[in-house]
Design a protein around this motif. Structure first.
Motif: not given
Length: 111
Positions: A4-12, A35-37
């Motif tokens: 949903n346009d949100t950056l995650y590392k695993g579940e974080q 950065f996201l993109h």
């Protein structure tokens, strides 16, 4: 990964790590951004005393890093020259989905 346009590392979620960036870097005069993109989603970079969330990295840096290469060198960070390192953030399939940046201003107001 991106959800949903949100950056995650695993579940974080990593678009809200501003406090953590401040704590790690507050005494070192170093700035950092996730950065996201090519768009800042978590940062201690400020413009007019506001976090520069939603601003983009310079085009030449973005092109290099988003194609999978690390950028090391001088770059404009919100129109201020910094010595920088930008590295790609990849998803589990190896696709570049963002960037991680750290840098130091080339000059400081108290120099």
């Amino acid at each position: 990964h991106i959800e949903n346009d949100t950056l995650y590392k695993g579940e974080q979620r990593i678009d809200d790590l501003n406090t953590e960036l401040d704590a790690m870097l507050s005494n070192m005069n170093i700035v950092a951004t996730l950065f996201l993109h090519d768009t800042r989603i978590a940062t201690n970079v400020k413009v007019n005393n506001e976090r520069a969330i939603g601003t983009q990295a310079s085009e030449n840096v973005s092109q290099q890093v988003l194609s999978g290469h690390t950028y090391i060198g001088i770059a404009d960070v919100v129109n201020i020259p910094h010595l920088t390192v930008y590295t790609p953030i990849k998803d589990t399939s190896g696709n570049v989905i963002g960037m991680w940046f750290v840098g130091d201003r080339l000059w400081h107001s108290n120099d």
